[in-house]
Structure formats: structure tokens, C-alpha cells
Write a protein that holds these residues in place. Structure first.
Motif: not given
Ligand code: ADP
Length: 868
Positions: A602-612, A765-770
Motif C-alpha cells: 500500500r502507498f502511504i499518502a502524505n499532505d503537503c502545505k506550502l504557503s507564502p 520505515l513508515l513512509h509517513e511525513l511528520a
């Protein structure tokens, strides 16, 4: 002929043609073969793996030669072109009879080069991939601007664009040309270009050529064509005229592109993101292959073009997305449309061949069937409610060919052949006179069958046959033992040929019937050829409308295919906002996800949140933890979104990106066998020079290609430069733990890591962003995971313990950085120094200086410049 001295006139003719063939291999037509001589023969024999022989002599040496049969020449041409050769085709331009009539029995048949076959000037189906376009690009420079004229002559696609110097490479990368043509002396030539005379690229002549080719009063009907574009277009048209030796291929009226209409992506980024082809070469494993669910060749080409050039205009992107959504939300309509497309021939390429003068009845049949299917599609979709704007624009373009299609339907048989020599492609009932001729032929053949029966009865020879071959025409044949009976005078048969087991005869009656059949057949063929010519003319007159329908079908195919792909894996429709952000929830990497799915992972989905405010993410964590995958998936999501596709995420909101950059650290790149650190630095320099506040940059392990200190120092300064100067959105993956200290001085930088934990002594390896920095590097745990012998792992652990102790005492690798002045302050200091020098210099009155004072001043200036 082998072994003879090659007749001098022929050698003279050959060498004359060879001189005209430039650096192409010369295919010299001799009867049923194309022959190659000298070095051409050596090169072709090696590439094609065919026998190299020799014949005759030239200057006392045997002449190497090889040949390919004319009927199979296409296949050989394809292989030569793929291997990077270009080929000039010299045909016989008169028949042996004409030559004889011209100058007596020994006269050499006249030959001339009729066509140059090069990678960018192909139209033959067998030489092209149906799913990718085949671009020929001409580049010219006028002042600071570069004009590009790009054409795919297999479909007539033709576009013009002007770019500043910094964008030339990215633009060429987008076009992915199979052949690039530049004027002699052009400075920025990529390797393997074709160099043509400068005069071909004169902008005034170029403008005239454009007007002339499209019969335009003024260029304004194309748009504000720049001088650089006119120059490039002139170069392109001149090259095509040269390649076809005067015969021009299909070109649609050019479309002008604005360079800022597209997301710019340079070649290194395309390679690293594996957009249209994977790093190991080929389409498999690329983003394109992962996304592509198109049905038609034209659709696949359109999708490749869309992904190569994502848009910058929100309205245009939304128009595409709305059509994708429409198909997405209506699976039944989508299925129906896709099955209709399945039956669709490649109209655009068939038309390309017709215009190039190489069209066959089959091509006309394909145009007929394709346009007929288009009409049905229009009827089916036309009745539906709530159609998106783009579909409303596309549907009318599909239709309007009714009269021509009906005519072609009446004129041609249902599956017309490619070859016209045998006739039989014009349908029964289309032309009464043709039917009569065909009837005569049929009657004649019937009469001959009856004749055969009569002869058998009259002679009493049951094995008697009337047969036909190309040399004798019709003849009577009996087994040898009955030969004598028919030889006798008064039988009415005349002897023609004695074979091993049979004897052949003629009879006046048979002869008469045979002549009737042949004549009728000849007339029928001529009548069919005349009809073919008319049909071709009719298609040519409507070529622009036909091409427009083909384009509209391709767009419908792409939209339905993207909807299909989105539905398969639950992708979402991205939305666009005005400020430069990138907010992705549960994003995934489509290619890695599919690869994992194949092995049941299973692929572990991750969020990304860039702002100015938080535009730069520093991502650390163990090797194999999923850093690169995370970086790339976000770049791919941006690219897909701006190309008008759904994206692999649960939601995606972004401000339009003007340039996309992706660089991976040197060691990931080793396979390419370049001086890797240098390449890495050149590419990084390009990003620092070009990225704007609207750009999106992913940098993976920059600085890995050199020693630890150098690498850390460079990575440090690059992060600062991007943060302070470029101010673009950026994801920066690093294994330098020390870089996390940058979060203290750079406001818009935030720290993240890919999670890992140790479970019973093993690394998971959890492949999860924190959020936050990685707590440790796990290098030794990864090494253990990779299977390093236990004693080596144990030893490494104790070495590490020592090093870490040392680090704790001294402050470690980044120990000296505590009082480093800020990046911006360093910039100001450099600026200030230059300014001080400048002030001093401008304040100087040189004439008032004595030689001695001048010398002192020079020393002083030099000292000031060298101060830190
Ligand atoms: P890094 O850049 O940190 O060394 P990669 O991104 O190259 O790591 O990932 C290494 C491997 O881990 C990939 O080939 C993939 O098989 C797996 N992987 C990466 N990201 C994920 C994820 N989000 N979910 C599942 N597996 C992943």
C-alpha cells in the motif's frame, strides 16, 4: 553484372548525386533495388546487418556495395533513421525505353534525388509511433529573441513561438524534436542539429514564404508573428521543400504560442520527473504511461503534448478540467464515447499522407470512416444536457463533412486496399461505365471458363486447362503425354511452350478473348485512378476542416481518458487560487503507487502545505524513507493539475506555477555517467538563476556529490539563496541533519521528516511525513536492513558512538556556524564593498593624478577589492 567494371557514366552519375546528397546515405535506384556504395554501403550494412559485397572498381579498388529491395525499403529506412542516419532517395526519373529513345540503346537511365528522408520529415505509418508526435523544429535568432517553428508533418501540426534566451532550452525540451534545424553559425545549437544556409532563415524572406505557402495577404491572420518566428518559419519551410525536393508536406496554418502560456520545464527536470519517458529509457514507467488511458493514436499524441506543456491560464485549465469532470461524473457516457473511439482510424495521419501525395485508397477510407464516426459522436453527445463549455465548442467542429463522407462512402469499397495496382477500390454502382468495363472482364473470364469445358470435350483430354501467367497471358495447357495430339495440324492450336510435364498452346479464339479482358481491365484501372484523383482533390480541398475534426476527436479522447484514469484510482479535481500556495491532502505518487500495488503493497499518502509564509520545507529522514517520492509526487501533481487532469490526492489547491524544477543529488544520477557533481552544480545554478516567486522547486540531496564539508556548505547556501532570493515554493530533501539549524534564521522554512522507528532492533520505515526534524539519521539501521554483515554493522555502531561523543563535545560538523552572519547580510556586505569601490572610482579625476599617485591608488584599490 557483379565483377564488371562499373560503367563510367553510371559512376559519374552516382558521384554527382552523392555530392547533392550532403551527409545523407544515398539510396540509388537500380531496377528492383536501392543500392548503396562506398562508405554508405559500409554504414548501412553494419546498421541493417545485411551482406556487404563489392562490384567493379573505382580508382583501382573494388567498390563496396549493399542493397535493399524496393518493396521492403520502408522497413530498412526505419532502422537507418532510428540509428540516426538520414537518407537521400535517388529514383529513376525516366523508363529504360525513354532513355533508349533519348540517346540510343546504351543510354543510362536518368536519375535524381526525389526525397530526403530524415527523422523529422517522415509520414509513413510504419516509420512512426502512433502514440507520439514527430516534431521537426527550426530555430532562428533575431536580436535577443529566439524564434521556433515546430511542425509534425504527419498530422500537419504547425506552431510558432518566440522565447528569450533563458527559455530556449526548456522550450526545445517541451517540443522533444526528432530533428532540429538551425542556420549556419547558430550559437546555441544543441548536439545533432542540421545546419542549413543562413539565407533560409532571413526573416523577410521567411515572412514571404509563410504568406506564399498559405496564400495569405498578410501575416496578421496568423497573429502578431514576430520577426524571429518569421525567420524560423522560413527556415522550416525551406528545409521541408528541400527534403521533399519541392513537394511540400501538409502544414496547417500555424498556431502562435506565447511562451508564458506554459509551465516551463527544462530537460533535466523532465528527465528527473520521468514525464514522457522513464530514466531507464522508453515509455514504460513514465508519468505518461501511468496516466494514459487514451484510445486513439491522436489522443495519445495530444496527451503527451498536454503533459509536455501544462498551461498557465486558469480559465483554459478549468475548461479542460470541467470536461474531464463531466466524463468523470457520467461513467455510462464515458464508456459509450470510449467504445465509439475504439473503432476510429487515425484520421490525422491518413490526411497527412494524402496531402504529402502518398495517400492510398485505404487512407481515404480511413478519413471516411473516421469522420462518419465523428458525426455519430456529435449526434450522440449533442442531445445531452449541461454540457461543459469546451464540449460545446468541440462538437460543431466534428461535423460538416456529410457531403464528402457520403460521397466517399458511395465511391469506395468498404475496406479499400493500400495498393492501387490491382484496382478494385472503387465501389460497384458508383460509375456505370466502370461497371461495364468490369462486367466485360467478368464476362470474358466466364467465356474462357466455358471455352475450357468445350476444349476438353472436343479433344477428349480431361486434364486440359486454360491458365494465366504474367509472361504468357492466357494459354491452354495439357499434360506432356497429350502434347502430340494438339500439335497435329488442323487442331486450331498453336504451340507456345514445352515444359517438363506439360505443353502449352494458344488458340485464336482464346487470344481474342484475352485481349478483350486485358483491354477492359486496363480501362477499368485507368477509370479507377481518375476517380481516385478526384476523391483526393475533394479531401484536399477540405483538409483544414478535416484536421480540425481530428483535433477535436483527440481532445475528447484525452478528456474521457483522464476521467477514466481519475475514476480508476480516486483522483480529485484540483482547484486554483491567486496566491502562490500548494495545499495537497493525501497526495500520492501515481507511478510508485502502481508499482507497489503490483506487489500488494500500500502507498502511504502524505499532505503537503506550502504557503507564502511557509514556502520552503526541509525534509530529512533515513534513506529509503520516502523523501524523493514525496518531493516528486508534489511536482507531478502540479504538472498534472496544470495540464488539466485530475490528480492523485483527496484534495489539491494551488497557485499557478510558472516554472517547475527538479534536481536529484549526484549519486542518484550515477547511471548517466557524467561528471556528476559538476552536472549537479550546473543544474542547481540554473535553478538559482531562473526560479521566480511563482516557481516550484524540488531539490533532493543537493551537495551529496562532494565531501561532507563542501556538501553541507553548498546545501546550506543553496537553501538560504532559495529562501531569500528566489522566494519560490520549494521542497528540499537532505540527509544533513545540520541544516535543520537553518529554521532558526529562515522564517518561511519549516522542518519535516519521514518517519521511521526501530522495532525489536529492526528499522521500520513508515513512509509517513511528520513535522519537525528527524531525531536521528538511522544510517546504520538502513545498512543493516540492506544486509551488511553483522560484524560490520556492530563495528560501525561503535565507530558512530565515538563520533557522536566527539560531536557532543565539539559541536560537530556545523560547530563553527553559530555566529555566521545572515545570508542577506552577507549579500549586503558584498554589495557594500562593490559600492565603496565604485564610489572611489567615480570620484577620481584621473588627469589630476601624478604617475606615482596613480600607482599608489591602484595598489589601494586592489587591497580594498581583496578585503573580506
Ligand atoms: P528516499 O528518497 O528517502 O531515499 P525514496 O523516496 O527513494 O526514499 O523511497 C524509497 C522506497 O520506499 C520507494 O522505492 C518506495 O518503494 C517506498 N516508498 C516511498 N514512499 C512511499 C510511500 N509514501 N508509501 C509506500 N512506500 C513508499
Amino acid at each position: 553484372m557483379a565483377g564488371d567494371n562499373i560503367a563510367t557514366p553510371m559512376m559519374v552519375q552516382y558521384l554527382g548525386l552523392k555530392a547533392k546528397a550532403e551527409d545523407c546515405l544515398l539510396f540509388y535506384r537500380m531496377g528492383d533495388f536501392f543500392e548503396l556504395f562506398f562508405d554508405d554501403a559500409r554504414a548501412a550494412a553494419a546498421t541493417l546487418d545485411i551482406a556487404l559485397t563489392s562490384r567493379g572498381e573505382h580508382d583501382g579498388n573494388p567498390i563496396p556495395m549493399c542493397g535493399v529491395p524496393v518493396h521492403a525499403a520502408e522497413g530498412y529506412l526505419a532502422r537507418l533513421i532510428k540509428a540516426g542516419h538520414r537518407v537521400a532517395i535517388a529514383e529513376q526519373t525516366e523508363s529504360p525505353e525513354q532513355a533508349k529513345a533519348r540517346g540510343g540503346s546504351k543510354t543510362l537511365v536518368a536519375r535524381d534525388i526525389v526525397r530526403f528522408v530524415t527523422a523529422g520529415t517522415l509520414t509513413e505509418d510504419s516509420l512512426l509511433d502512433s502514440w507520439s508526435s514527430n516534431m521537426l523544429v527550426a530555430v532562428a535568432q533575431v536580436g535577443e529573441a529566439f524564434g521556433l517553428a515546430a511542425a509534425d508533418i504527419s498530422t500537419g501540426h504547425f506552431e510558432l513561438v518566440t522565447v528569450p534566451h533563458g527559455s530556449l532550452e526548456a522550450e526545445l525540451a517541451r517540443l522533444a524534436a526528432s530533428e532540429v534545424v538551425v542556420p549556419d553559425g547558430f550559437m546555441y545549437a544543441p548536439p545533432d542539429v542540421i545546419v542549413r544556409p543562413r539565407v533560409d532563415f532571413d526573416s523577410v524572406i521567411g515572412g514571404d514564404r509563410l504568406k506564399q505557402h498559405f496564400a495569405l495577404e498578410t501575416l496578421a491572420s496568423i497573429g502578431p508573428v514576430t520577426r524571429a518566428e518569421q525567420a524560423a518559419a522560413g527556415g522550416l519551410i525551406a528545409y521541408l521543400a528541400h527534403a521533399g525536393q519541392g513537394k511540400m508536406p501538409f502544414l496547417k496554418l500555424p498556431v502562435r504560442r506565447e511562451v508564458h502560456a506554459h509551465l516551463l520545464i527544462d530537460q533535466a527536470t523532465r528527465d528527473s520527473l520521468e514525464i514522457n519517458s522513464a530514466s531507464k529509457g522508453g515509455r514504460a514507467g513514465s508519468l505518461l504511461a501511468e496516466v494514459d488511458r487514451t484510445i486513439t493514436g491522436a489522443g495519445a499524441r495530444q496527451l503527451a503534448a498536454d503533459l509536455a506543456a501544462p498551461l498557465m491560464d486558469k480559465t483554459q485549465i478549468d475548461a479542460r478540467l470541467s470536461l474531464v469532470q463531466w466524463f468523470h461524473d457520467a461513467p455510462l457516457t464515458r464508456d459509450a464515447v470510449r467504445s465509439a473511439l475504439r473503432a476510429l482510424p487515425d484520421i490525422a495521419r491518413a490526411l497527412g499522407r494524402v496531402v504529402a501525395g502518398r495517400g492510398s485508397p485505404r487512407d481515404l477510407g480511413q478519413i471516411r470512416d473516421g469522420l462518419d464516426a465523428a458525426r455519430m459522436l456529435r449526434e450522440r453527445l449533442g442531445n445531452m444536457a449541461d454540457k461543459p463549455v469546451l464540449l460545446d465548442q468541440l462538437l460543431p467542429v466534428l461535423d460538416g463533412h456529410g457531403h464528402m463522407v457520403d460521397h466517399l462512402a458511395r465511391a469506395l469499397v468498404s475496406t479499400p486496399p493500400t495498393d492501387t495496382a490491382q484496382g478494385g477500390y472503387i465501389a460497384e454502382g458508383f460509375d456505370a461505365a466502370l461497371d461495364v468495363l468490369r462486367g466485360a472482364g467478368r464476362d470474358g473470364r466466364q467465356a474462357i471458363a466455358q471455352m475450357e469445358a468445350r476444349y476438353r470435350e472436343a479433344t477428349g483430354i480431361a486434364a486440359l486447362k486454360i491458365r494465366h501467367n504474367a509472361v504468357l497471358g492466357y494459354f491452354v495447357e495439357v499434360p506432356a503425354r497429350h502434347g502430340d495430339a494438339l500439335m497435329a495440324p488442323g487442331t486450331g492450336f498453336t504451340h507456345r511452350q514445352t515444359m517438363a510435364g506439360a505443353v502449352r498452346f494458344n488458340s485464336p479464339e482464346l487470344h481474342e478473348e484475352a485481349v478483350r479482358i486485358t483491354q477492359a481491365g486496363g480501362h477499368a484501372l485507368a477509370a479507377e485512378a481518375a476517380h481516385l484523383e478526384e476523391l483526393v482533390a475533394m479531401v484536399l480541398a477540405r483538409r483544414d476542416q478535416i484536421a480540425a475534426s481530428a483535433d477535436a476527436l483527440a481532445r475528447i479522447d484525452v478528456s474521457a481518458a483522464l476521467a477514466e484514469r481519475a475514476a480508476e484510482s480516486n483522483w480529485c479535481r484540483p482547484s486554483f487560487v491567486a496566491h502562490p500556495c500548494l495545499e495537497i491532502e493525501s497526495g500520492r505518487h501515481p507511478v510508485v503507487e502502481s508499482a507497489l500495488a503490483k506487489s500488494g503493497d500500500r502507498f502511504i499518502a502524505n499532505d503537503c502545505k506550502l504557503s507564502p509564509e511557509k514556502r520552503l520545507w526541509l525534509v530529512s529522514g533515513p534513506n529509503m524513507g520516502g523523501k524523493s517520492t514525496f518531493l516528486r509526487q508534489n511536482a507531478l501533481i502540479v504538472l498534472l493539475a496544470q495540464a488539466g487532469s485530475y490528480v492523485p490526492a483527496t484534495s489539491a489547491r494551488l497557485g499557478l506555477v510558472d516554472r517547475l524544477f527538479s534536481r536529484v543529488g549526484a549519486s542518484d544520477n550515477l547511471a548517466r555517467g557524467r561528471s556528476t557533481f559538476m552536472v549537479e552544480m550546473v543544474e542547481t545554478a540554473a535553478i538559482l538563476a531562473q526560479a521566480t516567486e511563482r516557481s516550484f522547486v524540488i531539490l533532493d540531496e543537493v551537495g551529496r556529490g562532494t565531501s561532507t564539508y563542501d556538501g553541507l556548505a553548498i546545501a546550506w547556501a543553496v537553501v538560504e539563496g532559495i529562501h531569500e532570493t528566489n522566494r519560490c515554493r520549494c521542497l528540499f530533501a537532505t540527509h544533513y541533519h545540520e541544516l535543520t539549524r537553518l529554521s532558526e534564521s529562515l522564517d518561511a522554512l519549516s522542518l519535516h521528516h519521514v518517519r521511521a522507528k526501530e522495532y525489536k532492533g529492526d528499522l521500520v520505515l513508515l513512509h509517513e511525513l511528520a513535522e519537525g526534524p528527524a531525531d536521528r539519521s538511522y544510517g546504520i539501521a538502513v545498512a543493516k536492513l540492506a544486509g551488511l554483515p553483522p560484524q560490520v554493522v556492530a563495528r560501525a555502531s561503535s565507530v558512530l558512538a565515538r563520533l557522536e561523543k566527539g560531536r557532543a563535545e565539539t559541536g560537530g560538523l556545523a560547530a563553527g556556524l553559530g555566529d555566521l552572519p545572515l545570508f542577506s547580510a552577507a549579500l549586503d556586505a558584498a554589495e557594500a564593498k562593490v559600492d565603496a569601490l565604485r564610489d572611489k572610482l567615480t570620484g577620481l579625476d584621473i588627469d589630476a593624478l601624478s604617475p606615482r599617485a596613480a600607482l599608489d591608488l591602484l595598489y589601494e584599490l586592489k587591497r580594498a577589492a581583496g578585503e573580506n
